[in-house]
Design a protein around this motif. Structure first.
Motif, PDB file in Angstrom:
ATOM      1  N   ARG A 289       0.805  -1.222   0.000  1.00 24.64           N
ATOM      2  CA  ARG A 289       0.000   0.000   0.000  1.00 24.64           C
ATOM      3  C   ARG A 289       0.839   1.273   0.000  1.00 24.64           C
ATOM      4  O   ARG A 289       0.286   2.365   0.011  1.00 24.64           O
ATOM      5  N   TYR A 290       2.147   1.126  -0.019  1.00 24.80           N
ATOM      6  CA  TYR A 290       2.983   2.324   0.055  1.00 24.80           C
ATOM      7  C   TYR A 290       3.598   2.643  -1.304  1.00 24.80           C
ATOM      8  O   TYR A 290       3.948   1.736  -2.077  1.00 24.80           O
ATOM      9  N   ALA A 291       3.754   3.931  -1.591  1.00 26.94           N
ATOM     10  CA  ALA A 291       4.464   4.428  -2.772  1.00 26.94           C
ATOM     11  C   ALA A 291       5.191   5.700  -2.372  1.00 26.94           C
ATOM     12  O   ALA A 291       4.692   6.486  -1.563  1.00 26.94           O
ATOM     13  N   PRO A 292       6.389   5.957  -2.912  1.00 26.25           N
ATOM     14  CA  PRO A 292       7.124   7.173  -2.558  1.00 26.25           C
ATOM     15  C   PRO A 292       6.355   8.434  -2.936  1.00 26.25           C
ATOM     16  O   PRO A 292       5.502   8.440  -3.827  1.00 26.25           O
ATOM     17  N   SER A 293       6.677   9.506  -2.257  1.00 23.58           N
ATOM     18  CA  SER A 293       6.023  10.792  -2.495  1.00 23.58           C
ATOM     19  C   SER A 293       6.550  11.430  -3.780  1.00 23.58           C
ATOM     20  O   SER A 293       7.747  11.351  -4.079  1.00 23.58           O
ATOM     21  N   PRO A 294       5.667  12.080  -4.548  1.00 19.24           N
ATOM     22  CA  PRO A 294       6.144  12.808  -5.736  1.00 19.24           C
ATOM     23  C   PRO A 294       6.871  14.103  -5.386  1.00 19.24           C
ATOM     24  O   PRO A 294       7.493  14.705  -6.260  1.00 19.24           O
ATOM     25  N   ARG A 295       6.803  14.522  -4.133  1.00 15.86           N
ATOM     26  CA  ARG A 295       7.474  15.761  -3.705  1.00 15.86           C
ATOM     27  C   ARG A 295       8.919  15.423  -3.328  1.00 15.86           C
ATOM     28  O   ARG A 295       9.177  14.840  -2.294  1.00 15.86           O
ATOM     29  N   THR A 296       9.845  15.808  -4.177  1.00 16.12           N
ATOM     30  CA  THR A 296      11.242  15.438  -3.974  1.00 16.12           C
ATOM     31  C   THR A 296      11.940  16.413  -3.024  1.00 16.12           C
ATOM     32  O   THR A 296      11.532  17.560  -2.857  1.00 16.12           O
ATOM     33  N   MET A 297      13.006  15.933  -2.421  1.00 15.46           N
ATOM     34  CA  MET A 297      13.823  16.753  -1.523  1.00 15.46           C
ATOM     35  C   MET A 297      14.606  17.776  -2.338  1.00 15.46           C
ATOM     36  O   MET A 297      15.352  17.413  -3.254  1.00 15.46           O
ATOM     37  N   PRO A 298      14.443  19.071  -2.058  1.00 15.77           N
ATOM     38  CA  PRO A 298      15.181  20.085  -2.829  1.00 15.77           C
ATOM     39  C   PRO A 298      16.664  20.064  -2.486  1.00 15.77           C
ATOM     40  O   PRO A 298      17.059  19.712  -1.379  1.00 15.77           O
ATOM     41  N   GLU A 299      17.480  20.428  -3.463  1.00 15.24           N
ATOM     42  CA  GLU A 299      18.919  20.474  -3.229  1.00 15.24           C
ATOM     43  C   GLU A 299      19.327  21.665  -2.372  1.00 15.24           C
ATOM     44  O   GLU A 299      20.328  21.643  -1.686  1.00 15.24           O
ATOM     45  N   ALA A 300      18.536  22.740  -2.443  1.00 11.83           N
ATOM     46  CA  ALA A 300      18.828  23.942  -1.649  1.00 11.83           C
ATOM     47  C   ALA A 300      17.532  24.434  -1.018  1.00 11.83           C
ATOM     48  O   ALA A 300      16.447  24.283  -1.595  1.00 11.83           O
ATOM     49  N   VAL A 301      17.657  25.005   0.165  1.00 10.47           N
ATOM     50  CA  VAL A 301      16.503  25.519   0.899  1.00 10.47           C
ATOM     51  C   VAL A 301      16.621  27.031   1.001  1.00 10.47           C
ATOM     52  O   VAL A 301      17.696  27.553   1.357  1.00 10.47           O
ATOM     53  N   GLU A 302      15.525  27.728   0.719  1.00 13.77           N
ATOM     54  CA  GLU A 302      15.546  29.176   0.842  1.00 13.77           C
ATOM     55  C   GLU A 302      15.767  29.603   2.284  1.00 13.77           C
ATOM     56  O   GLU A 302      15.214  28.982   3.202  1.00 13.77           O
ATOM     57  N   PRO A 303      16.569  30.634   2.514  1.00 11.44           N
ATOM     58  CA  PRO A 303      16.820  31.079   3.899  1.00 11.44           C
ATOM     59  C   PRO A 303      15.518  31.472   4.597  1.00 11.44           C
ATOM     60  O   PRO A 303      14.604  32.005   3.969  1.00 11.44           O
ATOM     61  N   THR A 304      15.465  31.225   5.874  1.00  8.84           N
ATOM     62  CA  THR A 304      14.296  31.574   6.661  1.00  8.84           C
ATOM     63  C   THR A 304      14.222  33.073   6.881  1.00  8.84           C
ATOM     64  O   THR A 304      15.218  33.733   7.200  1.00  8.84           O
ATOM     65  N   GLU A 305      13.030  33.654   6.706  1.00 13.29           N
ATOM     66  CA  GLU A 305      12.839  35.078   6.980  1.00 13.29           C
ATOM     67  C   GLU A 305      12.374  35.244   8.427  1.00 13.29           C
ATOM     68  O   GLU A 305      11.404  34.612   8.815  1.00 13.29           O
TER      69      GLU A 305
END
Length: 305
Positions: A289-305
Motif C-alpha cells: 500500500r505504500y508508494a514514494p512521495s512525488p514531492r522530492t527533496m530540494p537540493e537547496a533551501v531558501e533562507p528563513t525570513e
C-alpha cells in the motif's frame, strides 16, 4: 478395579445369574458384559480404565499442515493465526486452515498462553487516504547496548503502516535526527505532514513555539504537528508499532553496539514491510500500500525570513 474383578468372578461362577447381579450391583448389562469380555481375554489387567480418545480424528488437520503452521510460528514467535494463515496462502498451501484452526494448533502445542489469547477485541481505526499524507515519528523507549544506550527513532506512514525508519541512535539530539530525516526525504520524498509528540528535538519544552527542527521542516514545506501533552492516542499507530517491535525483536535480546542493533532493526524492518501480514490492512503487507512521495527533496533551501 477390585470391585470389577469381584463382579466378574461372581458372574463367571457356575450357576450365576448375570442379570440378577447387575441389578444388585447397580451395573447395566452392557457395561457388565464389556467387563466380562475384557476379563476373559486379558484377566484383571483388562479391567483398568482406558483412554476415551478416538483412534482417529477425521477433522484434525494433517500432520504436514500442522508442521507448516509450527514452522512459521517458530520463525515468527509473536505471530498469531491470521498472520500465519496469510503466509501459508502466499506460499501456496491449498487449502490453508482457518485462523481459528491455526490458533487451536498453536494452543495444542503449548505456543499460546495467557487469558484472552486469540479473542476478538473491539477497536476503532482511522487513517489518511494516501501514502505520505502523514508520517508519525517518535522514539521507542531507550535500552542499554554495550556501554551506552540505544534510542530507536521510528517513522511510520499513517496510510500504509510502512516503516520508513527504525534508527539506532545514541541519543535524542537534533543533528542525528535531522540526518536521518534527510536520508528518508531523499529516499521516499517529502510528506505533507509529520506528527510527533512534544519531546526533543522536535518539541518545544517551553522555549518558544518553534524548534530548529520544526523551522527546517517548514522551510521544506513539511508541516510539523504535535499531539496534546501526555496524550499518546493521536500517535496510536506508531505506539502500536513500538509494541510490535518490542514483541517481535527487542524482547529478550541484547545488543553489544548500536551497529549491531541497527543491523537487527534493518532485517526486521524488511520482514515487517514486505512479509508480515497486517490485520489493519486486510492481511496485506505495508509495502503493498505504500508508494514514494512525488514531492522530492530540494537540493537547496531558501533562507528563513
Amino acid at each position: 478395579m477390585s470391585s470389577r474383578e469381584e463382579f466378574c468372578r461372581l458372574a463367571l461362577a457356575p450357576g450365576a445369574n448375570v442379570r440378577s447381579l447387575c441389578r444388585s450391583w447397580g451395573v447395566s448389562p452392557t457395561t457388565a458384559y464389556k467387563w466380562l469380555g475384557r476379563f476373559g481375554c486379558e484377566g484383571a489387567a483388562g479391567l483398568a480404565d482406558r483412554s476415551r480418545r478416538p483412534r482417529g480424528s477425521p477433522l484434525r488437520s494433517p500432520e504436514a499442515v500442522e508442521q507448516a503452521v509450527l514452522a512459521v510460528r517458530l520463525a515468527h514467535p509473536a505471530w498469531g493465526g491470521r498472520k500465519i494463515r496469510r503466509i501459508l496462502e502466499d506460499e501456496g498451501s491449498s487449502p490453508a486452515p482457518s485462523a481459528s484452526t491455526i490458533t487451536a494448533i498453536l494452543r495444542r502445542h503449548g505456543l499460546l498462553d495467557g487469558p484472552g489469547t486469540g479473542e476478538a477485541r473491539a477497536y476503532r481505526r482511522f487513517e489518511h487516504e494516501q501514502p505520505n499524507d502523514l508520517w508519525q515519528m517518535d522514539f521507542k523507549g531507550h535500552f542499554g547496548v554495550g556501554e551506552g544506550r540505544c534510542h530507536p527513532l521510528t517513522v511510520l506512514d499513517d496510510h500504509s503502516r510502512y516503516a520508513l525508519e527504525i534508527g539506532a541512535l545514541g541519543g535524542e539530539r537534533l543533528g542525528p535526527v535531522r540526518a536521518r530525516l534527510e536520508r528518508l526525504f531523499r529516499l521516499y520524498g517529502l510528506p505533507r505532514r509529520i506528527l510527533a509528540d512534544n519531546g526533543p528535538p522536535w518539541g518545544s519544552a517551553g522555549g518558544g513555539p518553534y524548534t530548529q527542527l520544526g523551522v527546517w521542516l517548514m522551510d521544506l514545506d513539511v508541516q510539523l504537528i504535535h499531539g496534546r501533552p501526555y496524550h499518546p492516542q493521536p500517535q496510536g499507530k506508531d505506539e502500536r508499532f513500538h509494541r510490535t517491535l518490542k514483541a517481535e525483536l527487542l524482547a529478550g535480546r541484547r545488543f553489544e553496539s548500536l551497529t549491531q542493533a541497527q543491523a537487527a532493526f534493518d532485517a526486521w524492518r524488511s520482514v515487517y514491510n514486505n512479509r508480515r501480514p497486517h490485520e489493519a490492512l486486510g492481511m496485506n503487507t505495508p509495502s503493498s500500500r505504500y508508494a514514494p512521495s512525488p514531492r522530492t527533496m530540494p537540493e537547496a533551501v531558501e533562507p528563513t525570513e
